[in-house]
Design a protein around this motif. Structure first.
Motif, PDB file in Angstrom:
ATOM      1  N   THR A 140      21.295  58.924  51.916  1.00 52.93           N
ATOM      2  CA  THR A 140      21.426  57.850  50.934  1.00 52.93           C
ATOM      3  C   THR A 140      20.418  58.078  49.813  1.00 52.93           C
ATOM      4  OG1 THR A 140      22.199  56.262  52.584  1.00 52.93           O
ATOM      5  CG2 THR A 140      21.293  55.369  50.544  1.00 52.93           C
ATOM      6  N   ASP A 141      20.906  57.998  48.581  1.00 51.75           N
ATOM      7  CA  ASP A 141      20.072  58.206  47.397  1.00 51.75           C
ATOM      8  C   ASP A 141      19.500  56.855  46.956  1.00 51.75           C
ATOM      9  OD1 ASP A 141      18.899  58.820  45.004  1.00 51.75           O
ATOM     10  OD2 ASP A 141      20.608  59.942  44.201  1.00 51.75           O
ATOM     11  N   PRO A 142      18.204  56.635  47.116  1.00 51.10           N
ATOM     12  CA  PRO A 142      17.640  55.321  46.748  1.00 51.10           C
ATOM     13  C   PRO A 142      17.626  55.075  45.247  1.00 51.10           C
ATOM     14  CG  PRO A 142      15.881  56.852  47.331  1.00 51.10           C
ATOM     15  CD  PRO A 142      17.178  57.552  47.634  1.00 51.10           C
ATOM     16  N   ASP A 143      17.811  56.114  44.467  1.00 52.57           N
ATOM     17  CA  ASP A 143      17.717  55.984  43.009  1.00 52.57           C
ATOM     18  C   ASP A 143      19.061  55.750  42.326  1.00 52.57           C
ATOM     19  OD1 ASP A 143      14.956  56.444  43.136  1.00 52.57           O
ATOM     20  OD2 ASP A 143      15.270  58.625  43.132  1.00 52.57           O
ATOM     21  N   ARG A 144      20.161  55.805  43.085  1.00 52.50           N
ATOM     22  CA  ARG A 144      21.474  55.636  42.441  1.00 52.50           C
ATOM     23  C   ARG A 144      22.231  54.491  43.095  1.00 52.50           C
ATOM     24  NH1 ARG A 144      25.351  60.338  42.268  1.00 52.50           N
ATOM     25  NH2 ARG A 144      24.579  60.734  44.386  1.00 52.50           N
ATOM     26  N   PRO A 145      22.649  53.505  42.316  1.00 53.75           N
ATOM     27  CA  PRO A 145      23.473  52.424  42.881  1.00 53.75           C
ATOM     28  C   PRO A 145      24.877  52.935  43.185  1.00 53.75           C
ATOM     29  CG  PRO A 145      23.254  52.142  40.521  1.00 53.75           C
ATOM     30  CD  PRO A 145      22.350  53.287  40.888  1.00 53.75           C
ATOM     31  N   GLU A 146      25.528  52.285  44.136  1.00 57.25           N
ATOM     32  CA  GLU A 146      26.924  52.602  44.451  1.00 57.25           C
ATOM     33  C   GLU A 146      27.814  51.822  43.494  1.00 57.25           C
ATOM     34  OE1 GLU A 146      29.905  54.013  44.945  1.00 57.25           O
ATOM     35  OE2 GLU A 146      28.811  54.828  46.674  1.00 57.25           O
ATOM     36  N   THR A 147      28.394  52.530  42.542  1.00 56.74           N
ATOM     37  CA  THR A 147      29.181  51.867  41.502  1.00 56.74           C
ATOM     38  C   THR A 147      30.546  51.409  41.988  1.00 56.74           C
ATOM     39  OG1 THR A 147      30.011  54.027  40.759  1.00 56.74           O
ATOM     40  CG2 THR A 147      28.029  53.183  39.682  1.00 56.74           C
ATOM     41  N   GLU A 289      43.456  56.465  29.693  1.00 52.51           N
ATOM     42  CA  GLU A 289      42.616  55.744  30.639  1.00 52.51           C
ATOM     43  C   GLU A 289      42.292  56.601  31.847  1.00 52.51           C
ATOM     44  OE1 GLU A 289      40.456  52.588  32.454  1.00 52.51           O
ATOM     45  OE2 GLU A 289      40.932  53.213  30.412  1.00 52.51           O
ATOM     46  N   ASP A 290      43.293  57.351  32.332  1.00 48.99           N
ATOM     47  CA  ASP A 290      43.048  58.213  33.475  1.00 48.99           C
ATOM     48  C   ASP A 290      42.052  59.324  33.133  1.00 48.99           C
ATOM     49  OD1 ASP A 290      44.658  56.754  35.133  1.00 48.99           O
ATOM     50  OD2 ASP A 290      46.437  57.989  34.816  1.00 48.99           O
ATOM     51  N   GLU A 291      42.098  59.817  31.910  1.00 49.10           N
ATOM     52  CA  GLU A 291      41.112  60.812  31.474  1.00 49.10           C
ATOM     53  C   GLU A 291      39.706  60.219  31.504  1.00 49.10           C
ATOM     54  OE1 GLU A 291      39.587  64.422  29.973  1.00 49.10           O
ATOM     55  OE2 GLU A 291      41.629  63.974  30.663  1.00 49.10           O
ATOM     56  N   ARG A 292      39.570  58.982  31.058  1.00 51.24           N
ATOM     57  CA  ARG A 292      38.263  58.324  31.076  1.00 51.24           C
ATOM     58  C   ARG A 292      37.779  58.104  32.511  1.00 51.24           C
ATOM     59  NH1 ARG A 292      35.921  53.629  31.829  1.00 51.24           N
ATOM     60  NH2 ARG A 292      37.874  52.635  32.475  1.00 51.24           N
ATOM     61  N   LEU A 293      38.690  57.652  33.385  1.00 49.53           N
ATOM     62  CA  LEU A 293      38.325  57.428  34.773  1.00 49.53           C
ATOM     63  C   LEU A 293      37.917  58.732  35.455  1.00 49.53           C
ATOM     64  CD1 LEU A 293      41.128  54.914  35.837  1.00 49.53           C
ATOM     65  CD2 LEU A 293      38.696  54.409  35.554  1.00 49.53           C
ATOM     66  N   ALA A 294      38.699  59.797  35.216  1.00 47.56           N
ATOM     67  CA  ALA A 294      38.398  61.078  35.842  1.00 47.56           C
ATOM     68  C   ALA A 294      37.033  61.593  35.413  1.00 47.56           C
ATOM     69  CB  ALA A 294      39.485  62.092  35.499  1.00 47.56           C
ATOM     70  N   ALA A 295      36.668  61.382  34.140  1.00 46.57           N
ATOM     71  CA  ALA A 295      35.347  61.797  33.679  1.00 46.57           C
ATOM     72  C   ALA A 295      34.253  61.043  34.435  1.00 46.57           C
ATOM     73  CB  ALA A 295      35.218  61.557  32.180  1.00 46.57           C
ATOM     74  N   GLY A 296      34.493  59.768  34.719  1.00 44.74           N
ATOM     75  CA  GLY A 296      33.522  58.992  35.478  1.00 44.74           C
ATOM     76  C   GLY A 296      33.407  59.452  36.916  1.00 44.74           C
ATOM     77  N   TRP A 297      34.547  59.702  37.557  1.00 44.02           N
ATOM     78  CA  TRP A 297      34.529  60.192  38.936  1.00 44.02           C
ATOM     79  C   TRP A 297      33.811  61.536  39.014  1.00 44.02           C
ATOM     80  CZ3 TRP A 297      40.516  59.430  39.022  1.00 44.02           C
ATOM     81  CH2 TRP A 297      40.807  58.064  39.041  1.00 44.02           C
ATOM     82  N   THR A 298      34.069  62.405  38.031  1.00 40.16           N
ATOM     83  CA  THR A 298      33.443  63.717  38.022  1.00 40.16           C
ATOM     84  C   THR A 298      31.932  63.608  37.886  1.00 40.16           C
ATOM     85  OG1 THR A 298      35.437  64.653  37.018  1.00 40.16           O
ATOM     86  CG2 THR A 298      33.439  65.971  36.888  1.00 40.16           C
ATOM     87  N   ALA A 299      31.475  62.692  37.032  1.00 41.14           N
ATOM     88  CA  ALA A 299      30.038  62.512  36.838  1.00 41.14           C
ATOM     89  C   ALA A 299      29.361  62.056  38.133  1.00 41.14           C
ATOM     90  CB  ALA A 299      29.786  61.503  35.722  1.00 41.14           C
ATOM     91  N   VAL A 300      30.017  61.154  38.874  1.00 42.43           N
ATOM     92  CA  VAL A 300      29.454  60.701  40.151  1.00 42.43           C
ATOM     93  C   VAL A 300      29.363  61.864  41.122  1.00 42.43           C
ATOM     94  CG1 VAL A 300      29.854  59.236  42.168  1.00 42.43           C
ATOM     95  CG2 VAL A 300      30.194  58.312  39.873  1.00 42.43           C
TER      96      VAL A 300
END
Length: 513
Positions: A140-147, A289-300
């Protein structure tokens, strides 16, 4: 139960049931002199083997075969017994027996076909000099919230499975189950993956019963040296075990592979406290919208890869207890992934200079702001139809040419999106789904090309890397610093005849890579 035979999809114990069932059905149509011996031979094959299968647990694929054999026994054996006791025999007229025989043969053929389409996976024998051990960790990463949740105190957790070089285990040591640490976890993961793909769960019931070549918590290989690291992110909705054959091959060659489950993204993840976390990713059908979501998933996911590398460093230093303390070379680490995981690997490499190399297995880059990065990169793709996916190769080319080191792209003939995973081992051999190279060729090629690249980039193994990689398909090299459009690879792949399956997504969802 014994393993299935590659190419047939049935085990040695199931073969007598199949052959015996066919013999019982056909005996009715043989000359009188041959009818009795063939019936006895069929019954002698079906009855003991069928009883053994029932005792061990019948696979769903064999249920129609056993049903056909049972029906054939009911009609074939009584006339034979009457003849032996001297009583008059009565046989059904041909016009009644013919549809019955056809129905029985149909059941047998349906079962054999299902066993061939959905076999129990048989994993290729790793070719390296090491045996393979495996273990599962949770951090568990204490520095990152679970979005993905609304709890402000929830922190990002990842489940990581390691495959590592190990000492040879005793011959009777139990090999690790595929898809999970326990039979229950493997079954939950199998059903979760099937649900994510939108297919009936029972179709994948054989996968969690398979055994790999790894042994859980096996002793680490002797020698005292440190092993290079290969961190892996699976495809969208994928699970940490989806590239087990690839991971075992690399581990047998002296690498430690760390594959991640991404909770709320992977189809299903079982946590240490017993909770089962299912995916919350849903495509909208709106491309923008899916492109935006995929960019977010990739960043996580990219953040997960960097966090896992940090934790592996702590494990090596002994800050996290484990048998691999002092054996992990975090200075020689590669970020790798399949599909969306490949995009995450590219982004992780750009953001985290600790990674020394990157491998992208057929992943569309999702970084909204691609920047130069220093690592050599390898991309494996199927032949791409520009009319079906016009943006993929240009986007991938753009990213590869941003590397200040050389970039390599291999177009693998006959491949499909799932060729680069374990899927060819147990999904129907449909070219558009798993490629046309057979059950084991895809996983073997993926591992061999990856190993050649990693040996050169992480171990500085001598030899011309471009020559080595060209053995696995049509190679395009992006020299360090070459601008997009300045070389032969800045245009779409011209092969128009290859099918593309796209990223597996829930039924009806917009396909994302």
């Amino acid at each position: 139960m014994t393993e299935t035979i590659v190419g047939l999809g049935v085990s040695p114990l199931e073969i007598p049931v199949l052959l015996g069932a066919v013999a019982l059905v056909l005996a009715r149509w043989l000359p009188a002199g041959a009818r009795g011996p063939v019936t006895l031979a069929g019954a002698a094959a079906v009855v003991p083997a069928g009883a053994a299968l029932i005792a061990l647990g019948v696979r769903w694929q064999l249920v129609p075969v056993l049903a056909g054999a049972a029906i054939a026994l009911l009609f074939a054996v009584p006339p034979l017994l009457r003849r032996r006791t001297g009583r008059p025999t009565r046989r059904a007229p041909w016009w009644l027996a013919l549809p019955g025989s056809a129905a029985c043969l149909g059941l047998v053929a349906a079962g054999a076909g299902a066993a061939w389409m959905f076999p129990r996976p048989v994993f290729p024998e790793p070719s390296g000099r090491y045996a393979v051990g495996t273990t599962v960790l949770q951090w568990t990463d204490p520095d990152r919230p679970e979005t993905a949740t609304s709890d402000p105190d929830d922190r990002r957790t990842v489940v990581v499975q390691l495959w590592y070089p190990a000492r040879k285990s005793p011959a009777d040591a139990e090999r690790a189950q595929y898809l999970g640490r326990t039979a229950q976890e493997a079954h939950v993961v199998s059903r979760g993956v099937a649900g994510y793909l939108g297919i009936p769960g029972f179709l994948l019931d054989d996968a969690p019963r398979a055994r790999t070549h790894s042994v859980f918590d096996a002793a680490v290989a002797d020698g005292g040296g440190r092993f290079p690291l290969v961190l892996f992110s699976p495809g969208l909705g994928g699970v940490r075990t989806q590239n087990t054959a690839w991971a075992e091959e690399l581990a047998s060659r002296g690498y430690v592979v760390a594959a991640l489950d991404h909770p709320y993204d992977s189809a299903v993840v079982t946590l240490a406290d017993g909770r089962t976390v299912r995916t919350r990713i849903r495509a909208t059908g709106d491309p923008a919208e899916d492109e935006r979501l995929a960019a977010g998933w990739t960043a996580v996911r990219a953040g997960d890869l960097s966090f896992a590398l940090t934790q592996l460093g702590r494990l090596d230093r002994g800050e996290i207890p484990g048998s691999l303390t002092g054996r992990l070379d975090t200075g020689r680490a590669a970020a790798t992934g399949h599909s969306l995981g490949g995009a995450a690997a590219l982004q992780a490499a750009r953001q985290d200079p600790r990674f020394a190399a990157v491998i992208n297995l057929d992943g569309f880059p999702r970084d909204p702001d691609p920047q130069p990065f220093h690592q050599p990169a390898l991309a494996l793709t199927p032949p791409v139809d520009p009319g079906e996916n016009p943006d993929y190769i240009p986007r991938l080319t753009q990213v590869l040419t941003l590397s200040t080191a050389a970039g390599y792209r291999i177009t693998v003939p006959g491949a499909a999106h799932l060729t680069f995973t374990d899927a060819p081992l147990y999904l129907p051999p449909v070219p558009a789904l798993v490629g046309s190279s057979g059950r084991t060729a895809g996983p073997r090629l993926t591992a061999a090309a990856s190993a050649a690249f990693l040996d050169a980039t992480l171990r500085s193994k001598p030899g011309d890397l471009a020559t080595l990689l060209s053995a696995y398909g049509r190679l395009t090299v992006h020299p360090a610093g070459k601008e997009p459009g300045a070389g032969e690879s800045a245009r779409p792949d011209p092969a128009p005849d290859a099918a593309r399956s796209g990223e597996p997504v829930p039924a009806g969802a917009h396909r994302l890579r």
